[in-house]
Scaffold this motif. Sequence first.
Motif, short mmCIF file in Angstrom:
data_model
loop_
_atom_site.label_atom_id
_atom_site.label_comp_id
_atom_site.label_asym_id
_atom_site.label_seq_id
_atom_site.Cartn_x
_atom_site.Cartn_y
_atom_site.Cartn_z
N VAL A 202 -2.28 14.84 -11.47
CA VAL A 202 -2.74 13.53 -11.92
C VAL A 202 -3.48 12.80 -10.79
CG1 VAL A 202 -1.99 11.28 -12.81
CG2 VAL A 202 -0.82 13.37 -13.56
N ILE A 203 -4.58 12.17 -11.14
CA ILE A 203 -5.32 11.34 -10.18
C ILE A 203 -4.53 10.05 -9.93
CG2 ILE A 203 -7.40 9.95 -9.83
CD1 ILE A 203 -8.87 12.06 -11.59
N LEU A 204 -4.32 9.73 -8.66
CA LEU A 204 -3.64 8.48 -8.29
C LEU A 204 -4.68 7.44 -7.88
CD1 LEU A 204 -1.09 6.82 -7.40
CD2 LEU A 204 -1.31 7.93 -5.17
N ILE A 205 -4.57 6.25 -8.46
CA ILE A 205 -5.37 5.10 -8.01
C ILE A 205 -4.37 4.09 -7.47
CG2 ILE A 205 -6.99 3.30 -8.70
CD1 ILE A 205 -7.88 5.10 -11.03
N GLU A 206 -4.22 4.08 -6.15
CA GLU A 206 -3.20 3.25 -5.51
C GLU A 206 -3.85 1.98 -4.97
OE1 GLU A 206 -1.02 5.24 -2.38
OE2 GLU A 206 0.43 3.59 -2.22
N ASP A 207 -3.45 0.86 -5.52
CA ASP A 207 -4.06 -0.41 -5.16
C ASP A 207 -3.13 -1.14 -4.19
OD1 ASP A 207 -5.09 -2.97 -5.07
OD2 ASP A 207 -5.42 -3.14 -7.23
N GLU A 208 -3.62 -1.31 -2.95
CA GLU A 208 -2.76 -1.83 -1.89
C GLU A 208 -3.17 -3.23 -1.47
OE1 GLU A 208 -0.43 0.58 -0.14
OE2 GLU A 208 -1.85 2.05 0.70
N ALA A 209 -3.60 -4.03 -2.41
CA ALA A 209 -4.10 -5.37 -2.07
C ALA A 209 -3.09 -6.22 -1.31
CB ALA A 209 -4.54 -6.09 -3.35
N SER A 216 9.18 -9.55 5.95
CA SER A 216 9.86 -9.19 7.19
C SER A 216 8.96 -8.36 8.10
CB SER A 216 11.14 -8.41 6.87
OG SER A 216 10.80 -7.22 6.23
N GLY A 217 7.68 -8.23 7.73
CA GLY A 217 6.75 -7.53 8.60
C GLY A 217 6.73 -6.02 8.39
N GLU A 218 7.54 -5.54 7.45
CA GLU A 218 7.55 -4.10 7.17
C GLU A 218 6.23 -3.71 6.49
OE1 GLU A 218 10.55 -0.77 5.20
OE2 GLU A 218 10.99 -2.89 4.97
N VAL A 219 5.72 -2.52 6.81
CA VAL A 219 4.59 -2.00 6.06
C VAL A 219 5.04 -0.69 5.40
CG1 VAL A 219 2.21 -1.15 6.14
CG2 VAL A 219 2.91 -3.03 7.63
N PHE A 220 5.11 -0.69 4.09
CA PHE A 220 5.55 0.51 3.39
C PHE A 220 4.48 1.59 3.47
CE2 PHE A 220 8.59 -2.39 1.65
CZ PHE A 220 9.68 -1.60 1.31
N PRO A 221 4.91 2.85 3.64
CA PRO A 221 3.92 3.94 3.61
C PRO A 221 3.31 4.06 2.22
CG PRO A 221 6.15 4.83 3.57
CD PRO A 221 6.28 3.35 3.78
N SER A 222 2.04 4.44 2.16
CA SER A 222 1.40 4.58 0.85
C SER A 222 1.99 5.77 0.08
CB SER A 222 -0.11 4.78 1.04
OG SER A 222 -0.36 6.00 1.70
N ILE A 223 1.91 5.70 -1.23
CA ILE A 223 2.28 6.87 -2.05
C ILE A 223 1.38 8.04 -1.66
CG2 ILE A 223 2.56 7.73 -4.42
CD1 ILE A 223 2.36 4.76 -5.33
N ALA A 224 0.11 7.71 -1.45
CA ALA A 224 -0.88 8.73 -1.09
C ALA A 224 -0.43 9.54 0.11
CB ALA A 224 -2.22 8.06 -0.82
N SER A 225 0.23 8.86 1.07
CA SER A 225 0.62 9.57 2.31
C SER A 225 1.64 10.67 2.03
CB SER A 225 1.16 8.58 3.34
OG SER A 225 2.41 8.05 2.91
N PHE A 226 2.27 10.64 0.86
CA PHE A 226 3.24 11.69 0.51
C PHE A 226 2.64 12.75 -0.42
CE2 PHE A 226 6.01 7.86 1.17
CZ PHE A 226 6.55 8.29 2.37
N ARG A 227 1.37 12.58 -0.78
CA ARG A 227 0.78 13.55 -1.71
C ARG A 227 0.29 14.78 -0.98
NH1 ARG A 227 -2.61 12.18 -7.00
NH2 ARG A 227 -1.79 14.25 -7.44
N LYS A 228 0.43 15.92 -1.66
CA LYS A 228 -0.19 17.14 -1.14
C LYS A 228 -1.65 17.17 -1.54
CE LYS A 228 3.77 20.22 -0.81
NZ LYS A 228 4.72 19.62 -1.79
N ASN A 229 -1.93 16.76 -2.78
CA ASN A 229 -3.29 16.89 -3.31
C ASN A 229 -4.11 15.61 -3.12
OD1 ASN A 229 -5.58 17.55 -4.59
ND2 ASN A 229 -4.59 18.39 -6.43
N LEU A 230 -4.65 15.49 -1.90
CA LEU A 230 -5.44 14.28 -1.60
C LEU A 230 -6.79 14.29 -2.30
CD1 LEU A 230 -4.50 13.56 2.11
CD2 LEU A 230 -3.89 12.25 0.08
N ASP A 231 -7.17 15.43 -2.88
CA ASP A 231 -8.40 15.48 -3.68
C ASP A 231 -8.29 14.65 -4.94
OD1 ASP A 231 -9.75 17.06 -2.00
OD2 ASP A 231 -9.44 18.92 -3.11
N LEU A 232 -7.07 14.30 -5.30
CA LEU A 232 -6.87 13.50 -6.52
C LEU A 232 -6.32 12.12 -6.18
CD1 LEU A 232 -5.28 16.20 -8.90
CD2 LEU A 232 -7.68 15.51 -8.74
N THR A 233 -6.69 11.59 -5.02
CA THR A 233 -6.05 10.36 -4.55
C THR A 233 -7.07 9.33 -4.07
OG1 THR A 233 -4.16 11.71 -3.87
CG2 THR A 233 -4.29 9.49 -2.97
#
Lengths: 397, 397
Positions: A202-209, A216-233
């Motif tokens: 599935v193609i991921l469209i991750e909107d990180e606006a 608290s200043g935390e920056v969550f890792p993107s979903i994309a950073s856990f994907r194997k298939n970055l061709d669909l990200t």
Amino acid sequence: MGTNLTNLFLAKRTKSIRTSIIREILKITVKDSEFLSFAGGLPNPNLLPSELIQLATEKTMSFNRSEALQYGDSNGYRNLRSQILERFLDLKDLDLDSICITHGSQQSLDILGKLLMDEETNVLLEDPTYLGALQAFSPYEPKMFSLSLEADGPDLLELETILSKDKIHCFYCNPSYQNPSTNTWSIAKRKQVASLLDEYGVILIEDEAYKYLDFSGEVFPSIASFRKNLDLTFVLGSFSKIISPGFRLGWTVVPKSYQKYFTAIKQGNDLNSNQYSQIVMDHLLSNLNIDTHLAKIQMYYRKQKEHMRFCLAKYLPEVTYHDPLGGMFLWVNFPFVSEGEFMEKMMEKKVVMVPGNEFRLFGIESVFFRMNFSFLGEVEMEEGIRRMASVYHDIIT
Amino acid sequence: MGTNLTNLFLAKRTKSIRTSIIREILKITVKDSEFLSFAGGLPNPNLLPSELIQLATEKTMSFNRSEALQYGDSNGYRNLRSQILERFLDLKDLDLDSICITHGSQQSLDILGKLLMDEETNVLLEDPTYLGALQAFSPYEPKMFSLSLEADGPDLLELETILSKDKIHCFYCNPSYQNPSTNTWSIAKRKQVASLLDEYGVILIEDEAYKYLDFSGEVFPSIASFRKNLDLTFVLGSFSKIISPGFRLGWTVVPKSYQKYFTAIKQGNDLNSNQYSQIVMDHLLSNLNIDTHLAKIQMYYRKQKEHMRFCLAKYLPEVTYHDPLGGMFLWVNFPFVSEGEFMEKMMEKKVVMVPGNEFRLFGIESVFFRMNFSFLGEVEMEEGIRRMASVYHDIIT
């Protein structure tokens, strides 16, 4: 769109076009300064780095005058793309061609709609979802499916059921301080969803606006950073919430195989993004301590959020909401009223917020409103909630 | 678009997406400063009112800081719309709601495509026509028809034949110093076409990007100004050629019955235009003597055009073209060569212009190139034409 202009010549897709009540409200509140608006997603004016922006405009006119005032590269100003790459992305193996600068991330949603969606495309959206995505995707007439959200992200069982039953081509989501629900996906769910999307192609469209607006200043890792298939990200980001929406600058990470299509669509849409603003932003980022700046925003918005909670507890003890980890909104359930009546009577008292069904594919009975806490000062916020409470109590008693 | 990515998931419409060779050329010439480019439609850097722009940015930051850095009205900044209404339009009965500010007039072409065109829409275009219109309209997959151009405007007999034979929904044209043919419609033809469009109930999309670039200072009346049915009339204008393309600001006159749809699409496309740039432009127009400024551009471009004619006569006596009344281009016929071979060999000698078939629905055998004279200085222009001539004579001998 309700209209009596039945003889007007229009493309068939216009029947699918959604208006945004937010933009209509913005227009009213700009004209009438007595309105207290909880409707927009406007950054607080005190947090705009005005002095540094002024300096950046001066540098632009001194050192980059000719290029700032000309046409530019359709993919965006190279130096700015380079700064985005270094500072705002957590993906590996990117190069400058991976990044396309758009006219706000809203433009990217339109480009992705044009690129990926037709009446045979199945698009999965969170429920509720970002109204602007509904506006951008609808004219391309994809089939839209919705996925229930829990406080820590999507309902995974439901996700797997949908993926195994329907061929989903694209999944659009907003995992951090989601607009409007304010829910934030846990790291565990980010990993699990990434893996499911890989499994089902599935193609991921991750909107990180809102990514950088954690209290608290935390920056969550993107979903994309856990994907194997970055061709669909695809990953979308924006300067609107952290610097200024006035420059209309966002960015999209575009997978290699889609780059030439994305660029061709960007060209047809508007040739290139505002070159002047891109160069100002480039200078600004070079002079701004981004960590200090973000920390200031985070602290300020946490305080604003706490003030809104205080006012709601004081004036509207009936309402419920999740306490968000970041962002600009509360997503508030108002029992015992109807959305339409409550909205209408609030408008009479010159107070506005966005009705929850605006953010849904299919309307529901329960009444939610999205309440913005980033924009109004403390006194106006309290006054607005006082007005709102008086309307609410008039209705329910 | 040629590609071997046959397994890529794409909306069906992407097969219709056209790339712009101009944007590709712009990218190459930006990277390699030895290139002499006749390809773009870039204003001459000496004509950008830089001092006044600097002043306008200072005023914006002093007096309008908060609104300049925020979101704005989807239809555009009111004061700027008001100046456009007063200074740049020759239509009656307009009000501020008639005008929508877009991200360059290119964005308006995309919005109009989305609003008006689907696979059952018949769109009439001049032959040749503006490449950016082909790029903007193509993804919406209308049926496109083409109309021959004569030096003083369209072939009226052909136009009437098409209108009486095929149901044409929209006619897109560029009546002044047309890009790329440079032809300018006579006033008589403007009137006759307006009357034919009224008779057949055709939507007019009149693109006036070059309207103010007449070498003798004349401003031709719009076709729209002769129409009875203004409900079917869109007029596009732009600051890119007369002030600066860096701000990406254009405008569209939208008929009342279409306004809410146009605005809804604008919202979905990008929420609103760059607020900062709109306010800078508003200040700039208040301080700029626009007549003096336009006269300066007109004189400068006439001189540039004459220099190009001089160089062509000196180095390339074989070529032919109409001497234009205004604009930024010559539309030059090169006999005895093939477009592809000539283009390729020019690129090797680091000189470029745009091949004529880029501007056509259906390619033709005769070889035309669009040659820009606004950008290069006199010395570079001569050197570029010298290189071009050497390539040309190599091929034909």
